[in-house]
Motif scaffolding. Sequence first.
Motif, PDB file in Angstrom:
ATOM      1  N   VAL A  26       0.841  -1.204   0.000  1.00 49.58           N
ATOM      2  CA  VAL A  26       0.000   0.000   0.000  1.00 49.58           C
ATOM      3  C   VAL A  26       0.873   1.250   0.000  1.00 49.58           C
ATOM      4  O   VAL A  26       0.606   2.205  -0.738  1.00 49.58           O
ATOM      5  N   LEU A  27       1.930   1.258   0.800  1.00 54.01           N
ATOM      6  CA  LEU A  27       2.836   2.401   0.833  1.00 54.01           C
ATOM      7  C   LEU A  27       3.530   2.608  -0.513  1.00 54.01           C
ATOM      8  O   LEU A  27       3.666   3.746  -0.973  1.00 54.01           O
ATOM      9  N   ILE A  29       2.377   1.745  -3.458  1.00 52.81           N
ATOM     10  CA  ILE A  29       1.364   2.246  -4.398  1.00 52.81           C
ATOM     11  C   ILE A  29       1.084   3.727  -4.147  1.00 52.81           C
ATOM     12  O   ILE A  29       0.972   4.505  -5.099  1.00 52.81           O
ATOM     13  N   LEU A  30       0.996   4.150  -2.892  1.00 55.95           N
ATOM     14  CA  LEU A  30       0.781   5.567  -2.581  1.00 55.95           C
ATOM     15  C   LEU A  30       1.943   6.438  -3.054  1.00 55.95           C
ATOM     16  O   LEU A  30       1.729   7.511  -3.641  1.00 55.95           O
ATOM     17  N   ILE A  31       3.149   5.978  -2.807  1.00 54.73           N
ATOM     18  CA  ILE A  31       4.322   6.733  -3.265  1.00 54.73           C
ATOM     19  C   ILE A  31       4.327   6.827  -4.788  1.00 54.73           C
ATOM     20  O   ILE A  31       4.578   7.897  -5.359  1.00 54.73           O
ATOM     21  N   TYR A  33       1.763   6.727  -6.771  1.00 57.39           N
ATOM     22  CA  TYR A  33       0.686   7.631  -7.176  1.00 57.39           C
ATOM     23  C   TYR A  33       1.119   9.091  -7.047  1.00 57.39           C
ATOM     24  O   TYR A  33       0.961   9.883  -7.963  1.00 57.39           O
ATOM     25  N   PHE A  34       1.662   9.464  -5.885  1.00 58.37           N
ATOM     26  CA  PHE A  34       1.991  10.862  -5.648  1.00 58.37           C
ATOM     27  C   PHE A  34       3.220  11.330  -6.423  1.00 58.37           C
ATOM     28  O   PHE A  34       3.353  12.520  -6.705  1.00 58.37           O
ATOM     29  N   ARG A  38      -0.116  11.381 -10.298  1.00 55.06           N
ATOM     30  CA  ARG A  38      -0.751  12.676 -10.038  1.00 55.06           C
ATOM     31  C   ARG A  38      -0.099  13.818 -10.825  1.00 55.06           C
ATOM     32  O   ARG A  38      -0.809  14.615 -11.451  1.00 55.06           O
TER      33      ARG A  38
END
Length: 134
Positions: A26-27, A29-31, A33-34, A38
């Motif tokens: 999850v971490l 994937i978030l990194i 994404y940002f 984005r």
Amino acid sequence: MLNFMMSADAAGSSTGSMATTMITFVLIILIFYFLMIRPQRKRDKETQAMLSAMKKGDKVVSIGGIHGTVVAVKESSVIVKVDDNTRIEFSKNAISQVLNKKEVASNPKAEKKAEVKSEPKTEQPVAEEPKKEN
């Protein structure tokens, strides 16, 4: 009884390991994404806004580096005047930059640099006061 306790510990260890793995994914994937998705979406929105605001008379640059002036804007294409008698029809997506007349005529950054360079940097020598002897 001892075997049951060992298998319970192994199951708890496996669940903890699984949770750690999921949190890590999850971490990541978030990194991802940002840092990648984005900003790309933001650039795409800016490009679409630039292309939709394009109008007759704007100076443009194509993705191939051809400079010209917009003569007509159609739904999905643009006719660009490259030379006196040369007009080329481009897809709107083939336009990389729209240079407004104001930007071409007077670039604020260039004006600031000119002002800085035009100011003389002369240092006047500081006159020393004579020392008074007592």
